[in-house]
Design an enzyme around this catalytic site. Sequence first.
Site, PDB file in Angstrom:
ATOM      1  N   ALA A 129     -28.127  -8.906  21.976  1.00  0.00           N
ATOM      2  CA  ALA A 129     -27.052  -8.195  21.279  1.00  0.00           C
ATOM      3  C   ALA A 129     -27.011  -8.677  19.837  1.00  0.00           C
ATOM      4  CB  ALA A 129     -25.721  -8.435  21.983  1.00  0.00           C
ATOM      5  N   GLU A 249     -41.703 -10.053  18.630  1.00  0.00           N
ATOM      6  CA  GLU A 249     -41.067  -8.753  18.882  1.00  0.00           C
ATOM      7  C   GLU A 249     -41.805  -7.630  18.157  1.00  0.00           C
ATOM      8  OE1 GLU A 249     -37.014  -8.492  17.577  1.00  0.00           O
ATOM      9  OE2 GLU A 249     -36.792  -6.432  18.301  1.00  0.00           O
TER      10      GLU A 249
END
Lengths: 384, 376
Positions: A129, A249
């Site tokens: 988040a 990522e």
Amino acid sequence: MAPSTFQPTSWRTPDIEEYRAQVRRFVATEVAPHQQRWAKQQHVDRELWNKAGALGMLASDVPSEYGGSDGNVAHQTVMIEELTAVGDTAFSISVHAIVQQYILKQGTEEQKRRYLPKLASGEMVGAIAMTEPGGGSDLQGVRTRAERQGDHWVLNGAKTFISNGFLADLVVVVARTGTEPGARGISLLLVETKDRPGYRVGRVLEKLGQKGQDTCELFFEDVHVPADAVLGGETGRGFYQLMTELPYERTLIAISAVAAVERAVQITADYARERMVFGKPLLEMQNTRFVLADAKTKALVARTFLDRCIEALAEGRMDSVTASMAKLWTTDLQCEVIDDCLQLFGGYGYMLEYPIAQMYADARVQRIYGGANEIMKELIARSL
Amino acid sequence: MRLTDEQRAVQEAVRAYVQAEIAPHAAEWDRTHHFPKEQLRGLADLGCWGIAVPPEWDGAGLDYSTLSVVLEEIAAGDGATSTVVSVNNCPVCSILMAFANAAQKERFLKPLARGDMLGAFCLTEPHVGSEAGGLRTTARRDGDHYVLNGVKQFVTSGKNADVAIVMAVTDPDAGKKGISAFVVPTATPGYTVARIEEKLGQHASDTAQILFEDCRVPLANRLGEEGMGLKIALSGLEGGRIGIASQSIGMARAAFAAALAYAKERVAFGKPIFEHQAVQFRLAEMATQIEAARQLVHHAAALKDAGEPCLKEAAMAKLFASEMAERVCSAAIQIHGGYGYTADFPVERIYRDVRVCQIYEGTSEVQKILIGRALA
């Protein structure tokens, strides 16, 4: 695509290809048949995570002492490539894998022992988040706050665009734990969502593509988490921790982008070979030949760059600027090639039952998430 | 190119209606696949269904330049609605104006221009897209009727239309000269909606596969002579291309307006993103591209209105405007960041809606073939 004899792929060992065969079987039986239903319900079946976990597919690049399979990013690559090969964008294993890397690289020993085995088995689904409404790629402006009260943190704030948000059991929350401005007051908190008063999953967002991926809003209202929930145990290190895993990522995004380019070229060539126009196969039209020749060339250039990135990542020497370049260039390429390919399908390319239409809708966000491509350019420019 | 006072008045009237009655509902229609009957009626009352149809056939009596302006306005509110109106104007009404006899005009053109009937156009078949030769739907003469059999693909308004212009082969041995055109009321037995396509965008407009099974059409419904079908079909395409080009501009304009407003509002790294050079330059480029496309389309329309050849210009306008529109809509998403990918912002829908502009009424590749031939 017809294999090229030019394949600089040191990461593609016989072991890896054996693993690929296993993943391919799993994807064919457990993923491909359910895609439409998942798109409708806006998330994968929860059991999918357990099934993949049972086969060791959720923690391929985590050491076995933490429940992983002792593999490396090559195993992760295979998983992404095989999911992309059937057009899946619902099963967001990449985000799950990044959560694992945060904990593995930055977590305390206690955090590793508590979470990594559960993430490996699929007992827990991971999410990150980071983005806030109105925040986007500008991380320094994080407004979610965690206040220390006794032996707890009390968390307040709102997050959006959270992949795996609907099913998540463990959320890495980016929050301010100090009063320092900018990056310095930021920490990462490991929040277990089960039976957590004040934690609320908002709606699953309606998106242009990637319909089966549960991208959500998350709300935190006086959510109590234990004092030891801070990743690595020390506050104020969140921004640094985030930065260290960004190359991972961004490389994972590039892997999916290149796999999608390769698939687009292949299914379009297959179609163009069968489809007759003006009395001959579409593939014999010079425009078709040139468009696909161009696309295939770009696919190999991208693949070559990507393979070097995967090697660098496996050897722990991937840098942030190169990863930004990989993410920027391959995702731009993905949208460009898929668009060119869709055009060759004519009217059928606009019909959702043709995979190319779905790929077109799914691709567009690749240039946005994981840091918008404009942010990639900023990061690359800073190295000049 | 400057609009006349009359064109400006039409533009203002249509814009006011579209912005009040269509734009606010476009997202919901997209979600629910709702066909906007009521608002299409409203557009018909403004004369939008038969812009270039003369007043004696109940049309607005205007021209293609005005049609371009009108379609841009409708598309700026909702792309799908503009497609329905575009097809009704051209090729449907334009073909009837050019090839229908007085009785056919009375029966079909008048109600189509008034908006009391909706028109569809059945040319494409499952195996032939932009290639008007090679049709397999047949029309066999049987006494004072023709009997139609075959399958038509990607028919805009195929389900909601009252009447369809259908191209079918009357003489299989005559090749391109063996095709004829028919006006077929969709209530005719043997006209069946076989399926409604699930599309990437333009959900408010139905795109159907139509099955003709022993569909009996009276002789009186044939347009022109037997064998004139291809000529008839091709006649409608020029104006159709001007229409799609205009729609592309409308959709691009709407995405641009949303992106501009967002860029001025949204703050990142301490200032509105409009003040970041990359964003401002991107918007400057979008605005320039839209205007360039608009001028190109108005030029093609002006040639058509003057009765001059405009095949090449219409193809260029359609090619350029549709490709421009995709680029602009994609850039508009990028300016919105993650929000641009969600259905909460209009650019998500417009991006899906606009993609087909490079495909229908002749793909970009077909436009290049036409332009190439004009250069040969």
